[in-house]
Design a protein around this motif. Structure first.
Motif, PDB file in Angstrom:
ATOM      1  N   GLN A 191      -3.365 -14.401   8.673  1.00  0.00           N
ATOM      2  CA  GLN A 191      -2.675 -13.707   7.684  1.00  0.00           C
ATOM      3  C   GLN A 191      -3.997 -12.651   8.031  1.00  0.00           C
ATOM      4  OE1 GLN A 191      -4.110 -13.695   3.746  1.00  0.00           O
ATOM      5  NE2 GLN A 191      -3.273 -11.568   2.907  1.00  0.00           N
ATOM      6  N   LYS A 192      -2.922 -10.898   8.162  1.00  0.00           N
ATOM      7  CA  LYS A 192      -3.083 -10.134   8.718  1.00  0.00           C
ATOM      8  C   LYS A 192      -2.966  -9.096   7.957  1.00  0.00           C
ATOM      9  CE  LYS A 192      -4.692 -11.122  12.704  1.00  0.00           C
ATOM     10  NZ  LYS A 192      -6.290 -10.577  13.297  1.00  0.00           N
ATOM     11  N   ILE A 193      -3.956  -7.782   7.418  1.00  0.00           N
ATOM     12  CA  ILE A 193      -3.666  -7.055   6.721  1.00  0.00           C
ATOM     13  C   ILE A 193      -3.796  -5.247   6.740  1.00  0.00           C
ATOM     14  CG2 ILE A 193      -4.268  -8.485   4.766  1.00  0.00           C
ATOM     15  CD1 ILE A 193      -6.381  -6.337   4.391  1.00  0.00           C
ATOM     16  N   PHE A 194      -3.236  -4.987   6.151  1.00  0.00           N
ATOM     17  CA  PHE A 194      -2.942  -3.346   6.946  1.00  0.00           C
ATOM     18  C   PHE A 194      -2.269  -3.313   7.914  1.00  0.00           C
ATOM     19  CE2 PHE A 194      -7.345  -2.612   4.480  1.00  0.00           C
ATOM     20  CZ  PHE A 194      -6.448  -2.525   3.330  1.00  0.00           C
ATOM     21  N   ILE A 195      -1.142  -3.661   7.859  1.00  0.00           N
ATOM     22  CA  ILE A 195      -0.456  -3.507   9.676  1.00  0.00           C
ATOM     23  C   ILE A 195       0.980  -3.081   9.860  1.00  0.00           C
ATOM     24  CG2 ILE A 195       0.476  -5.110  11.274  1.00  0.00           C
ATOM     25  CD1 ILE A 195      -1.981  -5.784  10.979  1.00  0.00           C
ATOM     26  N   THR A 196       0.533  -1.396  10.042  1.00  0.00           N
ATOM     27  CA  THR A 196       1.109  -0.503  10.339  1.00  0.00           C
ATOM     28  C   THR A 196       2.212  -0.530  11.034  1.00  0.00           C
ATOM     29  OG1 THR A 196      -0.899   0.919  10.850  1.00  0.00           O
ATOM     30  CG2 THR A 196       1.413   2.177  11.190  1.00  0.00           C
ATOM     31  N   TRP A 197       3.609  -0.050  10.388  1.00  0.00           N
ATOM     32  CA  TRP A 197       5.132  -0.629  10.524  1.00  0.00           C
ATOM     33  C   TRP A 197       5.347  -1.555  11.970  1.00  0.00           C
ATOM     34  CZ3 TRP A 197       9.696   3.016  10.778  1.00  0.00           C
ATOM     35  CH2 TRP A 197       9.356   4.179  10.311  1.00  0.00           C
ATOM     36  N   GLY A 198       4.582  -3.208  10.673  1.00  0.00           N
ATOM     37  CA  GLY A 198       4.525  -4.556  10.607  1.00  0.00           C
ATOM     38  C   GLY A 198       6.239  -4.931  10.908  1.00  0.00           C
ATOM     39  N   GLU A 199       6.384  -4.393  10.008  1.00  0.00           N
ATOM     40  CA  GLU A 199       8.070  -5.115   9.419  1.00  0.00           C
ATOM     41  C   GLU A 199       8.810  -3.383   9.277  1.00  0.00           C
ATOM     42  OE1 GLU A 199       9.876  -7.480   9.912  1.00  0.00           O
ATOM     43  OE2 GLU A 199      11.651  -6.947   9.920  1.00  0.00           O
ATOM     44  N   HIS A 200      10.137  -3.817   9.723  1.00  0.00           N
ATOM     45  CA  HIS A 200      10.977  -2.325   9.295  1.00  0.00           C
ATOM     46  C   HIS A 200      12.615  -2.048  10.007  1.00  0.00           C
ATOM     47  CE1 HIS A 200      10.681  -1.358  13.667  1.00  0.00           C
ATOM     48  NE2 HIS A 200       9.748  -1.145  13.669  1.00  0.00           N
ATOM     49  N   ASP A 201      13.291  -1.423  10.167  1.00  0.00           N
ATOM     50  CA  ASP A 201      14.839  -1.533   9.981  1.00  0.00           C
ATOM     51  C   ASP A 201      15.136  -0.645  11.342  1.00  0.00           C
ATOM     52  OD1 ASP A 201      14.582   1.154   8.403  1.00  0.00           O
ATOM     53  OD2 ASP A 201      15.582  -0.220   6.699  1.00  0.00           O
ATOM     54  N   ILE A 251       3.585  -5.059   1.314  1.00  0.00           N
ATOM     55  CA  ILE A 251       3.520  -3.913   2.134  1.00  0.00           C
ATOM     56  C   ILE A 251       2.656  -3.609   0.518  1.00  0.00           C
ATOM     57  CG2 ILE A 251       5.632  -3.812   2.957  1.00  0.00           C
ATOM     58  CD1 ILE A 251       6.691  -1.529   1.739  1.00  0.00           C
ATOM     59  N   GLU A 252       2.053  -2.153   1.135  1.00  0.00           N
ATOM     60  CA  GLU A 252       1.269  -2.066   0.720  1.00  0.00           C
ATOM     61  C   GLU A 252       1.649  -0.689  -0.483  1.00  0.00           C
ATOM     62  OE1 GLU A 252      -1.840  -2.916  -0.281  1.00  0.00           O
ATOM     63  OE2 GLU A 252      -1.886  -4.096   1.251  1.00  0.00           O
ATOM     64  N   HIS A 253       1.447  -0.269  -1.088  1.00  0.00           N
ATOM     65  CA  HIS A 253       1.415   0.825  -2.034  1.00  0.00           C
ATOM     66  C   HIS A 253       0.531   2.229  -1.926  1.00  0.00           C
ATOM     67  CE1 HIS A 253       1.261   2.652  -6.927  1.00  0.00           C
ATOM     68  NE2 HIS A 253       1.901   3.625  -5.943  1.00  0.00           N
ATOM     69  N   LYS A 254       0.588   2.785  -1.342  1.00  0.00           N
ATOM     70  CA  LYS A 254      -0.836   3.591  -0.778  1.00  0.00           C
ATOM     71  C   LYS A 254      -0.535   4.731  -1.701  1.00  0.00           C
ATOM     72  CE  LYS A 254       0.551   3.306   3.082  1.00  0.00           C
ATOM     73  NZ  LYS A 254       1.834   2.561   3.518  1.00  0.00           N
ATOM     74  N   LEU A 255      -1.924   6.195  -1.268  1.00  0.00           N
ATOM     75  CA  LEU A 255      -1.381   7.333  -1.445  1.00  0.00           C
ATOM     76  C   LEU A 255      -0.966   8.058  -0.844  1.00  0.00           C
ATOM     77  CD1 LEU A 255      -3.687   9.547  -2.937  1.00  0.00           C
ATOM     78  CD2 LEU A 255      -5.019   9.293  -1.005  1.00  0.00           C
ATOM     79  N   GLY A 256      -1.198   7.465   0.516  1.00  0.00           N
ATOM     80  CA  GLY A 256       0.248   9.149   1.187  1.00  0.00           C
ATOM     81  C   GLY A 256       0.827   7.924   1.750  1.00  0.00           C
ATOM     82  N   ILE A 257       0.835   8.567   3.560  1.00  0.00           N
ATOM     83  CA  ILE A 257       2.075   8.277   4.667  1.00  0.00           C
ATOM     84  C   ILE A 257       2.620   6.950   4.138  1.00  0.00           C
ATOM     85  CG2 ILE A 257       0.791   8.857   6.088  1.00  0.00           C
ATOM     86  CD1 ILE A 257      -0.073   5.553   6.503  1.00  0.00           C
ATOM     87  N   HIS A 258       3.882   7.533   2.667  1.00  0.00           N
ATOM     88  CA  HIS A 258       4.526   6.437   2.136  1.00  0.00           C
ATOM     89  C   HIS A 258       5.678   5.616   2.978  1.00  0.00           C
ATOM     90  CE1 HIS A 258       3.888   8.204  -1.826  1.00  0.00           C
ATOM     91  NE2 HIS A 258       2.761   7.753  -1.175  1.00  0.00           N
ATOM     92  N   GLY A 259       6.295   6.373   3.979  1.00  0.00           N
ATOM     93  CA  GLY A 259       7.462   6.221   4.406  1.00  0.00           C
ATOM     94  C   GLY A 259       7.048   5.170   5.568  1.00  0.00           C
ATOM     95  N   SER A 260       5.761   5.333   5.627  1.00  0.00           N
ATOM     96  CA  SER A 260       5.345   3.600   6.633  1.00  0.00           C
ATOM     97  C   SER A 260       4.945   2.975   5.852  1.00  0.00           C
ATOM     98  CB  SER A 260       3.915   4.455   7.290  1.00  0.00           C
ATOM     99  OG  SER A 260       2.978   3.658   8.719  1.00  0.00           O
ATOM    100  N   PRO A 261       5.576   1.405   6.473  1.00  0.00           N
ATOM    101  CA  PRO A 261       5.341   0.245   5.672  1.00  0.00           C
ATOM    102  C   PRO A 261       4.326  -0.198   6.341  1.00  0.00           C
ATOM    103  CG  PRO A 261       7.173   0.149   8.057  1.00  0.00           C
ATOM    104  CD  PRO A 261       6.213   1.432   7.414  1.00  0.00           C
ATOM    105  N   THR A 262       3.120   0.150   6.046  1.00  0.00           N
ATOM    106  CA  THR A 262       1.859  -0.965   5.786  1.00  0.00           C
ATOM    107  C   THR A 262       1.711  -2.533   5.123  1.00  0.00           C
ATOM    108  OG1 THR A 262       0.643   0.617   5.331  1.00  0.00           O
ATOM    109  CG2 THR A 262      -0.697  -0.832   4.877  1.00  0.00           C
ATOM    110  N   CYS A 263       1.873  -3.691   6.322  1.00  0.00           N
ATOM    111  CA  CYS A 263       2.391  -4.380   6.001  1.00  0.00           C
ATOM    112  C   CYS A 263       1.253  -6.002   6.166  1.00  0.00           C
ATOM    113  CB  CYS A 263       3.592  -5.608   6.915  1.00  0.00           C
ATOM    114  SG  CYS A 263       5.154  -4.146   7.013  1.00  0.00           S
TER     115      CYS A 263
END
Lengths: 597, 597
Positions: A191-201, A251-263
């Motif tokens: 398991q890996k966390i905080f993966i930026t743009w780990g999944e997207h369309d 995906i994480e619920h973050k303070l910012g960079i909302h458009g970037s999926p943190t997976c």
């Protein structure tokens, strides 16, 4: 709305960071100043007109996960396609794979503009560029052949899978495991966390670069290997085949960079496995050698850290533009000396002016430091022998300063920007708060700024037995001397102030080298963060001065002189306090640790 | 989860801010140290156990507006009822109206705890207390009789309606109008924005205090009157009657304090009018005299600003607690000297320790400054003649420093708290980010910190021709001298460092007084914000030293000495840079204004 400061960017690249001289002597082949300008202009147009409006939408909507699929904000897949079709993804990539082989300086300048428009969006290509760099440096020919062209074009995106819940700054303890398969591939589980743009369309395939540990690997950081794990397996003809056994769990619920999926990414739990026991696991291919995965990561770390530094510059620039525009428009009260009708624009109030000019100074200083760092990297690639080593060291020395100073500036400037807006700054629709929310991650990821400071003090200062940093300080002194020698009264006390600040840096540097040589590591580390900031402030002062000297030589506007003087007479005094903390703060820190017990 | 630092709060109240001495000489009647302790204990219990859990829920849910009604987060109406039934709303209110007539110091300490638990929730009573104060000081007997008891009990809440879209810091230009009615009441028409808790479901009635302008009022700030406008009209028997013509048009989508509804209030647009043309307008009653509304606001401004300062203290305390707990739990890497198994707790890394101790020093300094300010207010109410004047001036001098230093500390400490959490700090579920989001409004509202600095420099320094501030600096010197005279080596260089910092404050103070006397207002204002911070840092150093001296006298733990030494040797060096900015920063600021053109 953000407007790319193309002229300021070009000036800093050319006259502060050294691009003009390098072009002049043909260091970058037939690259011309005209082409540089054209590229910057076009990037600025795209960032301001096409990306920035979607950046706002992205912050509001965020990325959403449904049934294992991530939907990026409305319009982002189209924006991404449009962007990559402009060729922006491969600016620095090898021509053999469709790239343009341009200097990093240009890409860094472009990254600034993408990040000003939307930091969340710009993270996608930033990660892809890192994956390209790792593959180019360490991938087998077969891997390069299969993956690079699509990554360079941006048709596929890349990710970096390092962090696990218990392994953040310390990767030595990661648990994701890789097992050898008979066909030469590997099976990845974990398991890996905080993966930026780990999944997207927004792209057809996603190429994950994953750190994992082989069953017989040594403990710690010497037992980590790097694997390429595609979301969809790729046939020999480049076609997409079966889904690999990796998916986005949340995906994480973050303070910012909302458009970037943190997976959170799960590898090899069987969700997409073909069913038979032997074939379990996500299929991966080794990059580089077994157990040398961390070394592979290190080759791209400088660029990745600089890319994060650019996020700081980018947010600072955008936040400053917004605050200046507001302060010109908004009227309130009467400023000293105001003789107009009604209320003054708040920009006329001394406190607001001081705030805005501070924002400008920090932004331009951070930009100059980052561009200088990119220049050093470019020079190291276009030089040989001792010269190459010199520039490699210079890039290594500048990287932690660029990353930390620029990202701190991003947070500080964004916060000041909110303050300038008054009550409106706290309302999300105004847009000033978004900059602070986005900026706040940059001092944390890609090595916290505290870790940058440890790196700076323990690994970078000792380069060439301290000669690299001493040589650099010598260059800075020359800038200060030129200011004094100019006898231009518009510089005020700038020359003396710069010299004092450089002297503080020199003293602190010597103390840190001596203290480490004496084995007192804890004492040296106690002052690492103040030292890092001290270095960044001195560089800001010197680079603003360097630009001002060029502007004066060219009969240019006094604005650069005025900004450099403000920096020297208002912001550089802090360097003395920081030096003091470095050389005499450790004892009281050690004594105060009991407080935390 | 937040745990109220009752012991630290009591120590600071008693031994740093002066409560123990005042109790000793019976300054506050028969109030005993035991009762003080019991009140603090109970407030701490309520804040930690009952309020804090609902604070988290409130941040997630926020307040919602539907069909003109505001729904506060789940459980908040019950929490509010429970809280007011504990008698907390009337701690300092007159006994005649059901209050307890206790010193402000106690209320300020309690406010700290409420705000640590939930700043958004604590705003409701904070505004009510302001309304009570204005009514007590300026309301007619009839108004007091009808409204005060219910406000003091908290059954009804109060609001302050100052801001309009074009009138924020500058209230002189507000447009809300009041028309005289034949029956001695007034009719109010207009729009107010940013009205905290302007509409909600936690109380039966809401008493709006509204600034408005009469048709024949002079222009500017001398033509503003203050009106009481209840949401529901109140019968002579205290029963609720018809709905008044005021309603909440919209609520803001904010960076933080999500549970606190920030309302746009519309007065007199006919939504709730009885229908006949003559009766249009929200019915209001004059508080104080016509055109003297701003003076009525000023009487409560000191307390309101201090209450906002407490928000900064409160967030800093809560953020520090959270970061310390995380840093003890989280392990990563090996700190210098670490000899345990596996990874060190990150609190052992020097950079993390430095960060946490800095957070503690700023928090305790901000707390001490705010409590000292409350003490001065209390003393001014319990003294006469010159002594009363002295304490009134002291409270006036301390107020802008308390408000600005504490709210800046709230933001800075919350931001450092995120940094200590690393990547987890950026994830909303962790809770560290909420502190930064909430804290960010406090440097803005109730007079931006830039406006506090203008107030400090132009109105407070000249009090008693400068004798008030000079006398205060003299007291600070005595503290520094006591440290030196103690000959306690555990203080390190604290005595010398304090003296240097106080000397910087003295120089900057003298320069500002002279510069204003010479009519160079713009030059003085250029350094107002650096001066304000300089003052706050010096006070932090001195108050921590004062507490440490008491702790040593009592044979207490060395922790206070260690913290005060850390403050002196690590954080006070900045005072020299700040002094330098005050006395020599103006010229370069003036020169740099061209940059903003």
């Amino acid at each position: 709305m953000y407007k790319a400061p193309v002229e300021e960017i070009a000036f800093t690249l050319n006259h502060v960071a050294g691009l003009a001289d390098a072009l002049e002597i043909g260091r970058f082949g037939d690259l011309s100043a005209d082409l540089v300008e054209a590229i910057l202009e076009e990037a600025g147009r795209f960032a301001g007109n096409e990306m920035a409006p979607l950046g706002e939408i992205g912050d509001k909507q965020g990325a959403c996960l449904t049934d294992g699929k991530v939907k990026t904000p409305d319009g982002w897949p189209e924006l991404y396609r449009h962007w990559r079709e402009g060729g922006w993804n491969g600016l620095t990539a090898p021509e053999a794979y469709g790239g343009q082989n341009l200097p990093h300086m240009l890409n860094v300048a472009a990254l600034e503009m993408w990040n000003s428009a939307s930091m969340a969006f710009a993270l996608a290509p930033t990660l892809t560029m890192g994956a390209i760099e790792a593959l180019v440096a360490h991938g087998s020919d077969a891997l390069k052949e299969k993956y690079l062209a699509k990554l360079v074009s941006g048709e596929w995106t890349g990710t970096m899978n390092l962090t696990e819940p218990h392994a953040g700054s310390d990767l030595g303890v990661l648990k994701t495991r890789a097992e050898r398969s008979d066909d030469g591939t590997y099976r990845i589980f974990g398991q890996k966390i905080f993966i930026t743009w780990g999944e997207h369309d927004a792209a057809d395939n996603i190429i994950h670069l994953v750190l994992a540990r082989l069953p017989d690997a040594p403990a710690g950081t010497r037992g980590i290997s790097l694997f390429l794990v595609p979301k969809f397996l790729v046939g020999d003809d480049g076609s997409l085949e079966a889904r690999n056994d990796v998916f986005c769990h949340s995906i994480e619920h973050k303070l910012g960079i909302h458009g970037s999926p943190t997976c959170t990414m799960i590898y090899g739990d069987g969700k997409y496995s073909p069913g038979n026991e032997e074939d379990k696991g996500a299929i991966g291919w080794l990059i580089g050698e077994e157990n040398k995965g961390l070394a592979c990561m290190f080759t791209m770390m400088n660029n990745a850290r600089l890319a994060v530094g650019m996020q700081g510059v980018a947010i600072a620039e955008a936040a400053t533009q917004k605050a200046v525009a507001f302060a010109k428009e908004r009227t309130q009260g009467k400023a000293p000396g105001w003789s107009g009708e009604g209320m003054s624009p708040i920009i006329d109030h001394p406190d607001i002016a001081r705030t805005l000019i501070t924002m400008k100074a920090l932004t331009q200083g951070a930009r100059a430091i980052c561009y200088a760092c990119a220049h050093a990297t470019d020079m190291s690639h276009h030089a040989e022998g001792d010269e190459a080593r010199h520039w490699t060291e210079r890039a290594a020395l500048l990287t932690p300063i660029a990353k930390s100073f620029a990202t701190d500036a991003g947070v500080d400037v964004a916060s000041l920007g909110i303050q300038v807006h008054g009550g409106m700054g706290f309302i999300e629709e105004t847009g000033a708060a978004r900059y602070l929310r986005d900026a706040r991650i940059a001092p944390i990821y890609e090595g916290t700024n505290g870790i940058q400071a440890i790196d700076l003090v323990t690994r970078k200062l000792p380069l060439s037995s301290g000669d690299q940093v001493r040589g650099f300080i010598g260059e800075l002194k020359e800038i200060a001397d030129k200011i004094s020698a100019s006898n231009n009264t518009a510089f005020g006390e700038t020359g003396d102030r710069l010299r004092a600040a450089i002297a503080a840096l020199e003293t602190a540097t010597g103390w840190l080298l001596d203290t480490q040589a004496a084995g007192r590591t804890a004492d040296a580390l106690a002052g690492a963060t103040p030292y890092q900031r001290l270095f960044g402030l001195v560089l800001t002062g010197c680079y603003l001065a360097k630009g001002a000297l060029v502007a004066v030589d060219n009969g240019g506007p006094e604005k650069r002189v005025a900004l450099c003087r403000f920096m020297a007479e208002n912001l550089l005094a802090e360097t003395s306090a920081l030096k003091d903390r470095v050389v005499s703060g450790a004892a009281s820190l050690q004594a105060a640790r009991s407080i935390l017990a």
